[in-house]
Design a protein around this motif. Structure first.
Motif, PDB file in Angstrom:
ATOM      1  N   LEU A 119       0.831  -1.203   0.000  1.00  0.00           N
ATOM      2  CA  LEU A 119       0.000   0.000   0.000  1.00  0.00           C
ATOM      3  C   LEU A 119       0.868   1.256   0.000  1.00  0.00           C
ATOM      4  O   LEU A 119       0.530   2.258  -0.653  1.00  0.00           O
ATOM      5  CB  LEU A 119      -0.928   0.002   1.218  1.00  0.00           C
ATOM      6  CG  LEU A 119      -2.145  -0.931   1.134  1.00  0.00           C
ATOM      7  CD1 LEU A 119      -2.805  -1.075   2.501  1.00  0.00           C
ATOM      8  CD2 LEU A 119      -3.152  -0.411   0.105  1.00  0.00           C
ATOM      9  N   VAL A 120       1.985   1.210   0.718  1.00  0.00           N
ATOM     10  CA  VAL A 120       2.931   2.332   0.673  1.00  0.00           C
ATOM     11  C   VAL A 120       3.523   2.455  -0.726  1.00  0.00           C
ATOM     12  O   VAL A 120       3.665   3.564  -1.272  1.00  0.00           O
ATOM     13  CB  VAL A 120       4.043   2.141   1.728  1.00  0.00           C
ATOM     14  CG1 VAL A 120       5.168   3.160   1.511  1.00  0.00           C
ATOM     15  CG2 VAL A 120       3.470   2.276   3.132  1.00  0.00           C
ATOM     16  N   PHE A 164      -6.679  -6.001  -3.136  1.00  0.00           N
ATOM     17  CA  PHE A 164      -7.572  -5.670  -4.251  1.00  0.00           C
ATOM     18  C   PHE A 164      -7.534  -4.179  -4.558  1.00  0.00           C
ATOM     19  O   PHE A 164      -7.653  -3.770  -5.714  1.00  0.00           O
ATOM     20  CB  PHE A 164      -8.999  -6.108  -3.926  1.00  0.00           C
ATOM     21  CG  PHE A 164      -9.198  -7.599  -3.908  1.00  0.00           C
ATOM     22  CD1 PHE A 164      -8.387  -8.442  -4.645  1.00  0.00           C
ATOM     23  CD2 PHE A 164     -10.197  -8.168  -3.128  1.00  0.00           C
ATOM     24  CE1 PHE A 164      -8.562  -9.819  -4.634  1.00  0.00           C
ATOM     25  CE2 PHE A 164     -10.395  -9.545  -3.108  1.00  0.00           C
ATOM     26  CZ  PHE A 164      -9.564 -10.371  -3.866  1.00  0.00           C
ATOM     27  N   ARG A 165      -7.369  -3.361  -3.520  1.00  0.00           N
ATOM     28  CA  ARG A 165      -7.226  -1.907  -3.730  1.00  0.00           C
ATOM     29  C   ARG A 165      -6.022  -1.614  -4.600  1.00  0.00           C
ATOM     30  O   ARG A 165      -6.077  -0.775  -5.509  1.00  0.00           O
ATOM     31  CB  ARG A 165      -7.073  -1.236  -2.356  1.00  0.00           C
ATOM     32  CG  ARG A 165      -6.589   0.216  -2.386  1.00  0.00           C
ATOM     33  CD  ARG A 165      -7.724   1.134  -2.713  1.00  0.00           C
ATOM     34  NE  ARG A 165      -7.390   2.520  -2.453  1.00  0.00           N
ATOM     35  CZ  ARG A 165      -7.072   3.404  -3.395  1.00  0.00           C
ATOM     36  NH1 ARG A 165      -7.002   3.045  -4.655  1.00  0.00           N
ATOM     37  NH2 ARG A 165      -6.832   4.668  -3.083  1.00  0.00           N
ATOM     38  N   VAL A 200     -15.311   0.068   3.346  1.00  0.00           N
ATOM     39  CA  VAL A 200     -16.542   0.120   2.547  1.00  0.00           C
ATOM     40  C   VAL A 200     -16.644   1.477   1.849  1.00  0.00           C
ATOM     41  O   VAL A 200     -17.029   1.560   0.682  1.00  0.00           O
ATOM     42  CB  VAL A 200     -17.773  -0.130   3.437  1.00  0.00           C
ATOM     43  CG1 VAL A 200     -19.059  -0.014   2.622  1.00  0.00           C
ATOM     44  CG2 VAL A 200     -17.688  -1.518   4.092  1.00  0.00           C
ATOM     45  N   ALA A 201     -16.281   2.539   2.561  1.00  0.00           N
ATOM     46  CA  ALA A 201     -16.268   3.868   1.957  1.00  0.00           C
ATOM     47  C   ALA A 201     -15.241   3.940   0.831  1.00  0.00           C
ATOM     48  O   ALA A 201     -15.464   4.612  -0.189  1.00  0.00           O
ATOM     49  CB  ALA A 201     -15.969   4.927   3.016  1.00  0.00           C
ATOM     50  N   MET A 202     -14.114   3.236   0.996  1.00  0.00           N
ATOM     51  CA  MET A 202     -13.103   3.199  -0.063  1.00  0.00           C
ATOM     52  C   MET A 202     -13.673   2.583  -1.335  1.00  0.00           C
ATOM     53  O   MET A 202     -13.411   3.058  -2.442  1.00  0.00           O
ATOM     54  CB  MET A 202     -11.881   2.410   0.410  1.00  0.00           C
ATOM     55  CG  MET A 202     -10.831   2.165  -0.670  1.00  0.00           C
ATOM     56  SD  MET A 202     -10.183   3.697  -1.375  1.00  0.00           S
ATOM     57  CE  MET A 202      -9.327   4.350   0.055  1.00  0.00           C
ATOM     58  N   TYR A 286      -6.148   4.654   5.372  1.00  0.00           N
ATOM     59  CA  TYR A 286      -6.837   3.837   4.379  1.00  0.00           C
ATOM     60  C   TYR A 286      -6.212   3.976   2.989  1.00  0.00           C
ATOM     61  O   TYR A 286      -6.887   3.839   1.973  1.00  0.00           O
ATOM     62  CB  TYR A 286      -8.327   4.195   4.317  1.00  0.00           C
ATOM     63  CG  TYR A 286      -9.113   3.732   5.513  1.00  0.00           C
ATOM     64  CD1 TYR A 286      -9.310   2.377   5.766  1.00  0.00           C
ATOM     65  CD2 TYR A 286      -9.633   4.651   6.419  1.00  0.00           C
ATOM     66  CE1 TYR A 286     -10.025   1.956   6.883  1.00  0.00           C
ATOM     67  CE2 TYR A 286     -10.352   4.239   7.535  1.00  0.00           C
ATOM     68  CZ  TYR A 286     -10.537   2.882   7.755  1.00  0.00           C
ATOM     69  OH  TYR A 286     -11.239   2.463   8.851  1.00  0.00           O
ATOM     70  N   GLY A 287      -4.924   4.281   2.934  1.00  0.00           N
ATOM     71  CA  GLY A 287      -4.248   4.374   1.651  1.00  0.00           C
ATOM     72  C   GLY A 287      -4.533   5.635   0.877  1.00  0.00           C
ATOM     73  O   GLY A 287      -4.194   5.734  -0.303  1.00  0.00           O
TER      74      GLY A 287
END
Length: 398
Positions: A119-120, A164-165, A200-202, A286-287
Motif C-alpha cells: 500500500l505504501v 484488491f485496492r 466500505v467507503a473506499m 486507508y491508503g
C-alpha cells in the motif's frame, strides 16, 4: 487506419468518428458538446478534457481507454510490465475458495505487514515492486480467510481488501479497465467482511471514480452521497481514518460536479472538503492522501480540467507540497500544472512541470495519458528543436 503512437486523443476521436460514419455535427449532437469545440479538439487546437473524452466515448460506443490509446503496449513490453500483469489476472481468479495447501498460511498480522508495504508502494507510485508481490499476497490472504476464524479472519479480510485496492490502482492507471472492474467487484465483496467502515467507503470512492470514465456523473454523485450517509454515526477502529474518507468523498464529489459542468456544486463540495481539512490537518489513512494540501491540489486539477488554465496556474501558487508528501499525488499535481501551462502558452514552464513529475513519480508519469497529450501538444507548438523536449518525448514513447 492503424493507430499511431503520435496520434493525440482528438485525432483518435476523429478517426473512430469516421469509422462510425458520423460527421462532426452528428457526434457533437450525440455527445452534447459544441461542434466548434469538437472541431478544435480533433485538430489539436484545444485539449480534450476528461469530460469531453467520456462524452465522446459514450457516444461512439467505445471506452475512454480506446480514445486515450491505452494500454501503452509497447512501453509496457519494454519495461517488462506486461509480464507482471498476467500473474495478477490469474491471482484474481480465486477469492472465495479454500485450496489444499500443505502448510498453513502465515498469521494475518504478518500478511498485514506485507500488505501495508505494498500500500505504501502504491502511494509512492512504485508499481513494479507492488505488482510483483500482489499475486502471492492475494493467494495467501484468501487462504487465511478460509482457514481462520474470529479476529484472525477479520484481519485476513482486511489484507485481501488492501491487495484488491492495489490491483485496482495499477489496472486503472495502466488502462486495463477490465481488470480494474474485477478488482472493484472483489473489493465490494471483501470490504464488509473486514468490519471496517472506512474500507466500505473506499469501495464507494473507487466506484465513483469509474463513473468519471463512463460519464455517468449522476450515478457517481449518488454513490458518494450514499457513502457519506453510511459513515454517519459509525464506530471504527481507526476513527481518524473515517474523517479522511469523508474528506476524500467530498473531493470526489467536487470532481464529479466539475466534470458535469456544475461549477456552483463543485465549489460547495470543495469548500466542505477545505473546512474538514482545516480541522484534521494532514491525515493519511486507508491508503489515501488527505489534508489541506490535497484539497489545494484538487482545486488546481479541477480548474485545469475545466480549461481555466490561468486560474489553475494562480491557484498552484498557494500550494505548498510537503517534502515527504505522497509521490503519486505530488506527481499528479505537476502533470496537471504542466497541462495548464501548455495550453496557457508557457512551454518552458510546462516542460519544467513535466520534468518534476518524472523525478517524483517516474512510472506513473510515463504511463499517464495527461503527460502524453501534453507532450504531443508541446511538440505541435515547437518553433525550434528543443533537445530536452525531444528526450522527454522519447522517454514517454511519443
Amino acid at each position: 487506419m492503424p493507430q499511431s503512437i503520435d496520434e493525440h486523443t482528438g485525432a483518435r476521436i476523429a478517426r473512430i468518428r469516421k469509422q462510425r460514419g458520423l460527421l462532426q455535427q452528428g457526434l457533437a449532437l450525440r455527445a452534447n458538446v459544441s461542434k466548434s469545440l469538437l472541431s478544435k479538439v480533433e485538430c489539436g487546437q484545444k485539449p480534450a478534457s476528461p469530460a469531453l473524452i467520456a462524452a465522446c466515448a459514450r457516444a461512439l460506443g467505445v471506452t475512454t481507454s480506446d480514445l486515450l490509446g491505452q494500454p501503452y503496449a509497447e512501453e509496457l513490453r519494454r519495461d517488462r510490465m506486461d509480464a507482471l500483469i498476467q500473474p495478477i489476472r490469474e491471482g484474481m481468479e480465486n477469492w472465495d475458495v479454500a485450496l489444499e495447501w500443505e502448510t498453513a498460511p502465515r498469521p494475518s498480522a504478518l500478511i498485514r505487514a506485507d500488505v501495508q508495504r505494498v500500500l505504501v508502494q502504491r502511494r509512492q507510485a512504485q508499481y513494479t515492486d507492488m505488482v510483483r508481490d500482489l499475486p502471492s499476497l492475494i493467494d495467501e490472504s484468501v487462504q487465511a480467510v478460509h482457514t481462520s476464524t474470529g479476529e484472525e479472519q477479520r484481519q485476513a479480510y482486511e489484507c485481501l481488501a488492501g491487495a484488491f485496492r492495489c490491483v485496482f490502482t495499477v489496472a486503472w492507471k495502466f488502462g486495463f479497465i477490465d481488470l480494474a472492474t474485477v478488482a472493484l467487484d472483489r473489493l465490494a465483496w471483501t470490504a464488509p467482511h473486514a468490519d471496517e467502515p472506512g474500507l466500505v467507503a473506499m469501495y464507494s470512492f473507487l466506484r465513483a471514480q469509474t463513473t468519471l470514465s463512463s460519464g455517468r456523473y449522476d450515478v457517481g454523485m449518488r454513490v458518494v452521497d450514499r457513502a457519506l450517509r453510511d459513515l454517519d454515526g459509525q464506530d471504527a477502529r481507526r476513527p481518524a481514518g473515517l474523517s479522511a474518507m469523508r474528506g476524500m468523498l467530498h473531493l470526489r464529489a467536487a470532481v464529479i460536479a466539475g466534470r458535469a459542468k456544475d461549477r456552483d456544486h463543485a465549489e460547495i463540495r470543495l469548500a466542505e472538503a477545505r473546512a474538514l481539512a482545516a480541522e484534521t490537518g494532514e491525515l493519511p489513512d486507508y491508503g489515501v492522501t488527505w489534508g489541506p494540501t490535497n484539497v489545494g491540489v484538487h482545486a488546481v486539477a479541477m480548474a485545469s480540467e475545466m480549461d481555466e488554465f490561468g486560474l489553475a496556474i494562480e491557484l498552484a501558487k498557494d500550494v505548498r507540497i510537503p517534502r515527504d508528501w505522497t509521490r503519486s499525488r505530488a506527481g499528479h499535481h505537476w502533470m496537471d500544472l504542466g497541462r495548464a501551462h501548455t495550453w496557457a502558452g508557457h512551454p518552458d514552464q510546462a516542460l519544467d512541470c513535466l520534468q518534476r513529475a518524472r523525478r517524483i513519480a517516474p512510472q506513473q508519469t510515463r504511463y499517464h495519458p495527461t503527460v502524453r497529450e501534453t507532450v504531443l501538444a508541446l511538440k505541435r507548438r515547437e518553433r525550434a528543436r528543443n533537445g530536452s523536449l525531444t528526450e522527454y518525448a522519447e522517454w514517454v514513447g511519443v
